[in-house]
Design an enzyme around this catalytic site. Structure first.
Site, PDB file in Angstrom:
ATOM      1  N   GLY A  57      47.505  35.405  33.652  1.00 12.27           N
ATOM      2  CA  GLY A  57      46.795  35.567  34.798  1.00 12.27           C
ATOM      3  C   GLY A  57      46.828  34.636  36.094  1.00 12.27           C
ATOM      4  N   ASP A  66      47.651  36.071  25.562  1.00  9.14           N
ATOM      5  CA  ASP A  66      46.816  36.920  26.718  1.00  9.14           C
ATOM      6  C   ASP A  66      46.618  38.344  26.025  1.00  9.14           C
ATOM      7  OD1 ASP A  66      45.915  38.359  29.183  1.00  9.14           O
ATOM      8  OD2 ASP A  66      46.732  36.232  29.745  1.00  9.14           O
ATOM      9  N   ASN A  99      43.009  41.570  32.127  1.00 11.14           N
ATOM     10  CA  ASN A  99      43.213  41.450  33.791  1.00 11.14           C
ATOM     11  C   ASN A  99      44.445  40.811  34.271  1.00 11.14           C
ATOM     12  OD1 ASN A  99      41.624  41.820  35.961  1.00 11.14           O
ATOM     13  ND2 ASN A  99      41.437  39.516  36.342  1.00 11.14           N
ATOM     14  N   ASP A 139      43.912  39.134  21.386  1.00 14.49           N
ATOM     15  CA  ASP A 139      42.626  38.938  22.135  1.00 14.49           C
ATOM     16  C   ASP A 139      41.822  37.771  21.393  1.00 14.49           C
ATOM     17  OD1 ASP A 139      39.836  39.116  22.587  1.00 14.49           O
ATOM     18  OD2 ASP A 139      40.272  41.368  23.344  1.00 14.49           O
ATOM     19  N   SER A 179      34.366  25.844  36.313  1.00 16.87           N
ATOM     20  CA  SER A 179      34.233  26.434  37.924  1.00 16.87           C
ATOM     21  C   SER A 179      33.272  25.822  38.559  1.00 16.87           C
ATOM     22  CB  SER A 179      33.977  27.805  37.667  1.00 16.87           C
ATOM     23  OG  SER A 179      33.505  28.503  39.291  1.00 16.87           O
ATOM     24  N   TYR A 237      28.253  35.072  34.912  1.00 20.26           N
ATOM     25  CA  TYR A 237      29.722  34.337  34.970  1.00 20.26           C
ATOM     26  C   TYR A 237      29.525  32.981  34.940  1.00 20.26           C
ATOM     27  CZ  TYR A 237      34.025  32.485  36.507  1.00 20.26           C
ATOM     28  OH  TYR A 237      35.218  31.587  36.746  1.00 20.26           O
ATOM     29  N   LYS A 277      30.339  29.560  31.890  1.00 15.56           N
ATOM     30  CA  LYS A 277      31.009  28.469  32.072  1.00 15.56           C
ATOM     31  C   LYS A 277      30.127  27.242  31.489  1.00 15.56           C
ATOM     32  CE  LYS A 277      34.924  30.166  33.488  1.00 15.56           C
ATOM     33  NZ  LYS A 277      36.134  30.222  32.664  1.00 15.56           N
ATOM     34  N   ASN A 303      37.359  40.918  45.780  1.00 14.15           N
ATOM     35  CA  ASN A 303      36.062  40.453  45.783  1.00 14.15           C
ATOM     36  C   ASN A 303      36.403  39.022  46.856  1.00 14.15           C
ATOM     37  OD1 ASN A 303      34.681  42.034  44.198  1.00 14.15           O
ATOM     38  ND2 ASN A 303      35.565  41.066  42.531  1.00 14.15           N
ATOM     39  N   ASP A 344      25.486  34.107  47.907  1.00 15.57           N
ATOM     40  CA  ASP A 344      26.531  33.158  48.342  1.00 15.57           C
ATOM     41  C   ASP A 344      25.823  31.925  49.129  1.00 15.57           C
ATOM     42  OD1 ASP A 344      28.735  34.297  48.123  1.00 15.57           O
ATOM     43  OD2 ASP A 344      29.188  35.342  50.186  1.00 15.57           O
TER      44      ASP A 344
HETATM   45  P1  NAD Z   1      42.838  36.003  35.754  1.00 18.42           P
HETATM   46  O1  NAD Z   1      41.925  37.055  35.211  1.00 18.42           O
HETATM   47  O2  NAD Z   1      43.962  36.216  36.593  1.00 18.42           O
HETATM   48  O3  NAD Z   1      43.480  35.275  34.206  1.00 18.42           O
HETATM   49  C1  NAD Z   1      42.621  35.135  32.979  1.00 18.42           C
HETATM   50  C2  NAD Z   1      43.388  35.880  32.076  1.00 18.42           C
HETATM   51  O4  NAD Z   1      42.640  35.757  30.684  1.00 18.42           O
HETATM   52  C3  NAD Z   1      43.953  37.354  32.121  1.00 18.42           C
HETATM   53  O5  NAD Z   1      45.312  37.470  32.168  1.00 18.42           O
HETATM   54  C4  NAD Z   1      43.166  37.974  31.196  1.00 18.42           C
HETATM   55  O6  NAD Z   1      43.934  39.064  30.604  1.00 18.42           O
HETATM   56  C5  NAD Z   1      42.941  36.943  29.868  1.00 18.42           C
HETATM   57  N1  NAD Z   1      41.783  37.319  29.169  1.00 18.42           N
HETATM   58  C6  NAD Z   1      40.483  37.522  29.414  1.00 18.42           C
HETATM   59  N2  NAD Z   1      40.022  37.631  28.304  1.00 18.42           N
HETATM   60  C7  NAD Z   1      40.763  37.548  27.221  1.00 18.42           C
HETATM   61  C8  NAD Z   1      40.720  37.228  25.688  1.00 18.42           C
HETATM   62  N3  NAD Z   1      39.402  37.523  25.142  1.00 18.42           N
HETATM   63  N4  NAD Z   1      41.503  37.221  25.018  1.00 18.42           N
HETATM   64  C9  NAD Z   1      42.909  37.021  25.596  1.00 18.42           C
HETATM   65  N5  NAD Z   1      43.051  37.157  27.100  1.00 18.42           N
HETATM   66  C10 NAD Z   1      42.098  37.201  27.783  1.00 18.42           C
HETATM   67  O7  NAD Z   1      41.748  34.802  36.184  1.00 18.42           O
HETATM   68  P2  NAD Z   1      42.361  33.173  36.936  1.00 18.42           P
HETATM   69  O8  NAD Z   1      41.936  33.311  38.482  1.00 18.42           O
HETATM   70  O9  NAD Z   1      43.688  32.975  36.439  1.00 18.42           O
HETATM   71  O10 NAD Z   1      41.465  32.359  36.271  1.00 18.42           O
HETATM   72  C11 NAD Z   1      41.720  31.518  34.978  1.00 18.42           C
HETATM   73  C12 NAD Z   1      40.379  30.838  34.399  1.00 18.42           C
HETATM   74  O11 NAD Z   1      40.074  30.113  35.643  1.00 18.42           O
HETATM   75  C13 NAD Z   1      39.105  31.853  34.072  1.00 18.42           C
HETATM   76  O12 NAD Z   1      38.535  31.192  33.013  1.00 18.42           O
HETATM   77  C14 NAD Z   1      38.406  31.695  35.357  1.00 18.42           C
HETATM   78  O13 NAD Z   1      36.987  31.978  34.953  1.00 18.42           O
HETATM   79  C15 NAD Z   1      38.824  30.369  35.687  1.00 18.42           C
HETATM   80  N6  NAD Z   1      38.452  30.138  37.289  1.00 18.42           N
HETATM   81  C16 NAD Z   1      39.006  30.804  38.091  1.00 18.42           C
HETATM   82  C17 NAD Z   1      38.726  30.675  39.572  1.00 18.42           C
HETATM   83  C18 NAD Z   1      39.241  31.590  40.468  1.00 18.42           C
HETATM   84  O14 NAD Z   1      38.664  31.595  41.565  1.00 18.42           O
HETATM   85  N7  NAD Z   1      40.431  32.370  40.122  1.00 18.42           N
HETATM   86  C19 NAD Z   1      37.780  29.607  40.073  1.00 18.42           C
HETATM   87  C20 NAD Z   1      37.144  28.851  38.832  1.00 18.42           C
HETATM   88  C21 NAD Z   1      37.437  29.266  37.643  1.00 18.42           C
HETATM   89  C1  WQD Z   2      34.601  32.750  50.171  1.00 19.10           C
HETATM   90  C2  WQD Z   2      33.856  32.922  51.429  1.00 19.10           C
HETATM   91  C3  WQD Z   2      32.467  34.863  51.497  1.00 19.10           C
HETATM   92  C4  WQD Z   2      35.049  37.955  51.110  1.00 19.10           C
HETATM   93  C5  WQD Z   2      34.272  32.833  44.258  1.00 19.10           C
HETATM   94  C6  WQD Z   2      33.361  32.878  42.828  1.00 19.10           C
HETATM   95  C7  WQD Z   2      33.526  31.551  42.292  1.00 19.10           C
HETATM   96  C8  WQD Z   2      34.791  31.167  41.866  1.00 19.10           C
HETATM   97  C9  WQD Z   2      35.760  31.230  43.066  1.00 19.10           C
HETATM   98  C10 WQD Z   2      35.579  31.585  39.776  1.00 19.10           C
HETATM   99  C11 WQD Z   2      32.439  33.437  51.293  1.00 19.10           C
HETATM  100  C12 WQD Z   2      33.294  34.913  52.376  1.00 19.10           C
HETATM  101  C13 WQD Z   2      34.704  36.739  50.995  1.00 19.10           C
HETATM  102  C14 WQD Z   2      34.938  38.977  51.976  1.00 19.10           C
HETATM  103  C15 WQD Z   2      34.028  37.300  53.258  1.00 19.10           C
HETATM  104  N1  WQD Z   2      35.341  32.201  41.099  1.00 19.10           N
HETATM  105  N2  WQD Z   2      34.015  36.528  52.029  1.00 19.10           N
HETATM  106  N3  WQD Z   2      34.392  38.449  53.145  1.00 19.10           N
HETATM  107  O1  WQD Z   2      32.284  33.307  46.494  1.00 19.10           O
HETATM  108  O2  WQD Z   2      33.136  31.075  47.279  1.00 19.10           O
HETATM  109  O3  WQD Z   2      33.898  31.927  44.950  1.00 19.10           O
HETATM  110  O4  WQD Z   2      35.501  32.500  43.929  1.00 19.10           O
HETATM  111  O5  WQD Z   2      35.034  30.744  39.167  1.00 19.10           O
HETATM  112  O6  WQD Z   2      32.733  31.599  40.959  1.00 19.10           O
HETATM  113  O7  WQD Z   2      31.932  33.134  43.429  1.00 19.10           O
HETATM  114  O8  WQD Z   2      34.873  32.773  47.214  1.00 19.10           O
HETATM  115  O9  WQD Z   2      36.686  34.144  48.150  1.00 19.10           O
HETATM  116  O10 WQD Z   2      34.593  35.308  47.277  1.00 19.10           O
HETATM  117  O11 WQD Z   2      34.268  33.922  49.107  1.00 19.10           O
HETATM  118  O12 WQD Z   2      33.128  37.052  54.370  1.00 19.10           O
HETATM  119  O13 WQD Z   2      35.757  40.166  51.960  1.00 19.10           O
HETATM  120  O14 WQD Z   2      34.511  34.202  52.200  1.00 19.10           O
HETATM  121  O15 WQD Z   2      31.305  35.175  51.754  1.00 19.10           O
HETATM  122  O16 WQD Z   2      31.685  32.674  52.469  1.00 19.10           O
HETATM  123  P1  WQD Z   2      33.479  32.171  46.664  1.00 19.10           P
HETATM  124  P2  WQD Z   2      35.076  34.257  47.920  1.00 19.10           P
END
Ligand code: NAD
Ligand code: WQD
Length: 346
Positions: A10, A31, A35, A58, A124, A148, A152, A197, A294
């Site tokens: 990921g 993995d 996703n 998985d 997160s 979600y 966590k 998103n 938000d």
């Molecule tokens: P991502 O979706 O790019 O990576 C997650 C990976 O996990 C993917 O490759 C997916 O295929 C794999 N996966 C999901 N479920 C699985 C399962 N049951 N078995 C094996 N593989 C599985 O996401 P990311 O952005 O790299 O995020 C990584 C971690 O960090 C996640 O746990 C996410 O919740 C957390 N996180 C992400 C963000 C963010 O904004 N990207 C913010 C805070 C926390």
């Molecule tokens: C950032 C700012 C939006 C899109 C999310 C998850 C959080 C974490 C990180 C995993 C906000 C604004 C966004 C758009 C916009 N993920 N926005 N137009 O919501 O802070 O956090 O990602 O753990 O759980 O909720 O991040 O990038 O979606 O938004 O105006 O098309 O941008 O309203 O103020 P967020 P984001």
């Protein structure tokens, strides 16, 4: 001995694999590609010049996971695997609880069976929910407001119980703020499915001509320009944070949570302006209604990670925009096209 990286294909996983390999660690990736695209791991090999075992398994497949532990000498686990879309978690909560929570429980069972008790977990900032007091400290009450975020929070609690029952476990709960950017090679980056998103992928898809205009969700927040403020962190800084957390769990016991952010907040309009300045591309936008769930403002207190993990982010928003743009510009379709890869996956 190797580090098992779950979810290593990921966005954050691939960047962390690069840093681990560059620091000389052996890694094993598991993995299910639910996703992600295997191409991302070929690119990790290409960047680092190193190959490593990859298991398409998985986490819910306990037998498969047990085989991986039996075949590889695992010393610690970095656990990224999980589903992460807030909106999707509201529509299909059972799937989120099953995948994220059951997946983690099965991982812990197998770790316990093999006597592996060093774990770095991807939590997160979403566990804090909506809170007024900024910056956010790790001891802030946890009030996740969507399924979600609750997965966590629940996993954090489960891991605390595991450590309480067996104090030889050592666990770091890393609460990421808003990871953005890409590896500076332009070869790996965030590759969302469908309409993004999150803000940065959306902005970069507008810049590359895939989307017409950005919708800014709300311009009436009590912030300096009315748009939402977040703590954006470069994914490479975040990846390096995992190496410091790994060192911590391998040299201590117990469980602790750490914010990984920069400690600085930028508004949506400031991010748009920074991106325009760095890339020279105009980002058309319009103001839309606030997005439900938000918060107006969210940024981290990062002193604990600085003091206890000896880590702090060094890359600023210009670098974040520059690297996002390089990745998006050179890979307009993410990993889907550009299959001219030379390095084979082992
Ligand atoms: P991502 O979706 O790019 O990576 C997650 C990976 O996990 C993917 O490759 C997916 O295929 C794999 N996966 C999901 N479920 C699985 C399962 N049951 N078995 C094996 N593989 C599985 O996401 P990311 O952005 O790299 O995020 C990584 C971690 O960090 C996640 O746990 C996410 O919740 C957390 N996180 C992400 C963000 C963010 O904004 N990207 C913010 C805070 C926390
Ligand atoms: C950032 C700012 C939006 C899109 C999310 C998850 C959080 C974490 C990180 C995993 C906000 C604004 C966004 C758009 C916009 N993920 N926005 N137009 O919501 O802070 O956090 O990602 O753990 O759980 O909720 O991040 O990038 O979606 O938004 O105006 O098309 O941008 O309203 O103020 P967020 P984001």
């Amino acid at each position: 001995m190797a580090i098992l990286v779950t979810g290593g294909a990921g966005y954050i996983g691939t960047h962390t694999c690069v840093e681990l390999l560059n620091e000389g660690y052996d890694i094993v990736v598991v993995d299910n590609f639910s996703n992600s695209n295997p191409q991302s791991l070929r690119r990790v090999s290409e960047i680092t010049g190193k190959s490593f075992p990859i298991y398409e398994t998985d986490l819910l497949d306990k037998e498969g996971l047990t085989e991986i532990f039996a075949e590889s000498k695992i010393e610690a686990v970095i656990h990224f695997a999980g589903l992460k879309s807030v909106g999707e978690s509201v529509s299909i909560p059972i799937h989120y609880y099953q995948n994220n929570i059951t997946g983690t429980i099965i991982l812990c069972e197998v770790m316990q069976q093999f006597g592996v008790n060093n774990l770095v977990f991807s939590s997160s900032a979403t566990v804090y929910g909506i809170t007024d007091k900024m910056p956010i400290l790790e001891n802030t009450a946890l009030r996740a407001i969507n399924p979600y975020g609750r997965t966590k929070h629940m996993i954090e609690e489960i891991l605390r119980d595991v450590t309480f029952a067996d104090p030889s476990w050592s666990i770091a709960l890393l609460r990421y703020f808003n990871p953005i950017g890409a590896h500076e090679s332009g070869r790996i980056g965030e590759d969302p499915n469908g309409i993004p998103n999150n803000l940065m992928p959306y902005i970069s898809q507008v810049a590359v001509g895939k989307r017409k205009q950005l919708q800014i969700f709300g311009n009436d927040y009590p912030t300096r320009d009315g748009t939402g403020i977040r703590d954006y962190i470069h994914v490479t800084d975040l990846a390096i944070g995992h190496l410091r957390a790994l060192e911590k769990v391998q040299t201590s016991t117990g469980i602790d949570a750490f914010n990984l952010g920069t400690g600085k907040g930028y508004s949506v309009l400031e991010m748009v302006a920074a991106f325009e300045k760095v890339t020279g591309e105009l980002i058309p936008y319009r103001f839309a209604d606030r997005r439900p769930g938000d918060s107006s403002i969210c940024y981290a207190d990062v002193n604990k990670a600085k003091k206890e993990l000896h880590w702090q982010a060094t890359r600023g928003i210009e670098k974040m925009c520059e690297d996002t743009w390089r990745w998006q510009g050179e890979n307009p379709n993410g990993y889907k096209k550009n299959r001219n890869q030379k390095t084979p996956v082992q």
